[in-house]
Write an enzyme that holds these catalytic residues in place. Structure first.
Site, PDB file in Angstrom:
ATOM      1  CE1 TYR A 136      52.017  25.931  47.482  1.00  0.00           C
ATOM      2  CE2 TYR A 136      51.848  25.199  45.212  1.00  0.00           C
ATOM      3  CZ  TYR A 136      51.317  25.872  46.283  1.00  0.00           C
ATOM      4  OH  TYR A 136      50.101  26.482  46.174  1.00  0.00           O
TER       5      TYR A 136
ATOM      6  NE  ARG B 105      45.133  25.444  45.324  1.00  0.00           N
ATOM      7  CZ  ARG B 105      44.910  24.449  44.459  1.00  0.00           C
ATOM      8  NH1 ARG B 105      44.282  23.357  44.879  1.00  0.00           N
ATOM      9  NH2 ARG B 105      45.283  24.535  43.212  1.00  0.00           N
TER      10      ARG B 105
ATOM     11  NE  ARG C 241      42.148  26.302  42.010  1.00  0.00           N
ATOM     12  CZ  ARG C 241      42.458  25.269  41.231  1.00  0.00           C
ATOM     13  NH1 ARG C 241      41.668  24.192  41.211  1.00  0.00           N
ATOM     14  NH2 ARG C 241      43.533  25.294  40.472  1.00  0.00           N
TER      15      ARG C 241
ATOM     16  CE  LYS D  45      42.294  29.183  39.559  1.00  0.00           C
ATOM     17  NZ  LYS D  45      43.528  29.993  39.527  1.00  0.00           N
TER      18      LYS D  45
ATOM     19  CG  HIS E 110      48.908  23.867  40.091  1.00  0.00           C
ATOM     20  ND1 HIS E 110      49.953  23.871  40.995  1.00  0.00           N
ATOM     21  CD2 HIS E 110      47.966  24.693  40.608  1.00  0.00           C
ATOM     22  CE1 HIS E 110      49.646  24.662  42.014  1.00  0.00           C
ATOM     23  NE2 HIS E 110      48.450  25.167  41.796  1.00  0.00           N
TER      24      HIS E 110
ATOM     25  CG  HIS F 101      45.003  29.970  47.967  1.00  0.00           C
ATOM     26  ND1 HIS F 101      43.912  29.475  47.286  1.00  0.00           N
ATOM     27  CD2 HIS F 101      46.023  30.004  47.074  1.00  0.00           C
ATOM     28  CE1 HIS F 101      44.262  29.238  46.023  1.00  0.00           C
ATOM     29  NE2 HIS F 101      45.537  29.535  45.876  1.00  0.00           N
TER      30      HIS F 101
END
Length: 310
Positions: free
Chosen positions: A290, A258, A154, A182, A281, A255
């Site tokens: 994806y 990414r 990110r 995160k 994730h 993004h």
């Protein structure tokens, strides 16, 4: 200040101080919960313990519908706001401010499945060729692009890197790059030869020029024109300018790189769970979107190339 507003303030403090949420995340929750508090206040609710499930559902509908001077929000934005409200009420229950979570069974509006927009390998290469690596600015921009595409990080993770985070990896290719995602969740990702070379050139021939402009030199890997840490917004601007110079003809954000990182790995045969770990994730379900991109790509190739496809 009402008890509802105090409860919201306590929750935001909790996110920042105890959970360690990023400034970007806290700002998003603050915006969503400010709307929520205003909605409840207009409905005559002043205490978090008095909120009913139908009022939470009404808030979601209110956001989706919009109104005078208030644009209607997309389903994804409403879902994010409902998640913030649910988390806020769960905290209020734990904190003894309420007996139950009225948002626990409230469902956000259904979202259409959106496929991420990935660049082709040729488009990525054109983008990576843009920075002039004979100049300090170009060396900095090259590192930014190589890290975003080469690690799938990110933009906030890349901007948060310090020199000490990458120095040992330049000597030992087997060492991975440590990133904090995160919730400060740590993961290790491989650092490829192109990214290592770009970082090495930047540290030797580019960064000293930038650091000389700093009033107070710091440890940041990527620097702005004043010698301070490159901000997330500045990174967006750098990428947008490079995309324009590459004449890609499509909007490009961090993004996008990414998404491209993940899609190109899956196209190359990588296991979806490996990609999940690399992206950081929490659930493989998030990563599986994806795989839809690669399936769509296969379908396009089939329809174009096979004589009996149509």
């Amino acid at each position: 200040m009402s008890s509802l507003e105090r409860a919201v303030g306590a929750y935001l403090d909790h996110l920042e101080a105890e959970v360690g949420a990023s400034a970007h995340t806290v700002a998003g929750y603050r915006r969503d919960l400010a709307r929520y508090a205003a909605f409840l206040t207009d409905a005559g609710v002043s205490s978090v313990g008095d909120v009913r499930p139908d009022q939470v559902q009404g808030f979601a509908a209110w956001l989706r519908a919009g109104g005078e001077g208030r644009p209607a929000l997309a389903a994804s934005s409403v879902a994010r706001a409902v998640a913030a409200v649910r988390s806020f009420h769960a905290f209020a229950v734990r904190d003894g401010e309420a007996d139950a979570n009225p948002a626990a069974r409230v469902s956000p509006p259904k979202q259409g499945k959106r496929l991420p927009k990935a660049l082709s390998v040729d488009q990525v290469q054109a983008l990576l060729n843009v920075p002039d690596r004979t100049t300090p600015v170009g060396l900095r921009d090259a590192v930014l692009l190589e890290l975003l595409y080469g690690t799938g990080a990110r933009v906030s993770e890349v901007c948060a890197l310090d020199v000490d985070d990458v120095s040992s990896q330049l000597d030992d290719p087997d060492l991975g790059l440590r990133l904090f995602g995160k919730g400060r969740k740590e993961r290790i990702v491989p650092l490829g030869s192109y990214a290592r070379a770009a970082i090495g050139d930047w540290l030797v021939r580019g960064r000293p020029t930038f650091i000389a402009r700093a009033a107070r030199p710091g440890p940041a890997l990527l620097l702005n024109a004043r010698g301070g840490r490159l901000s997330r917004q500045s990174a967006f601007n750098v990428l947008a300018e490079c995309a324009e110079r590459a004449q890609l003809g499509v909007p490009v954000s961090p993004h996008t790189l990414r998404h491209s990182f993940a899609t190109h790995l899956l196209d190359g045969g990588a296991d979806v769970r490996v990609v999940q770990e690399l992206l950081g994730h929490a659930s493989v379900t998030t990563t599986q979107i994806y795989t839809l991109v690669t399936v769509e790509h296969l379908r396009e190739v089939f329809l174009t190339a096979h004589p009996r496809a149509r």
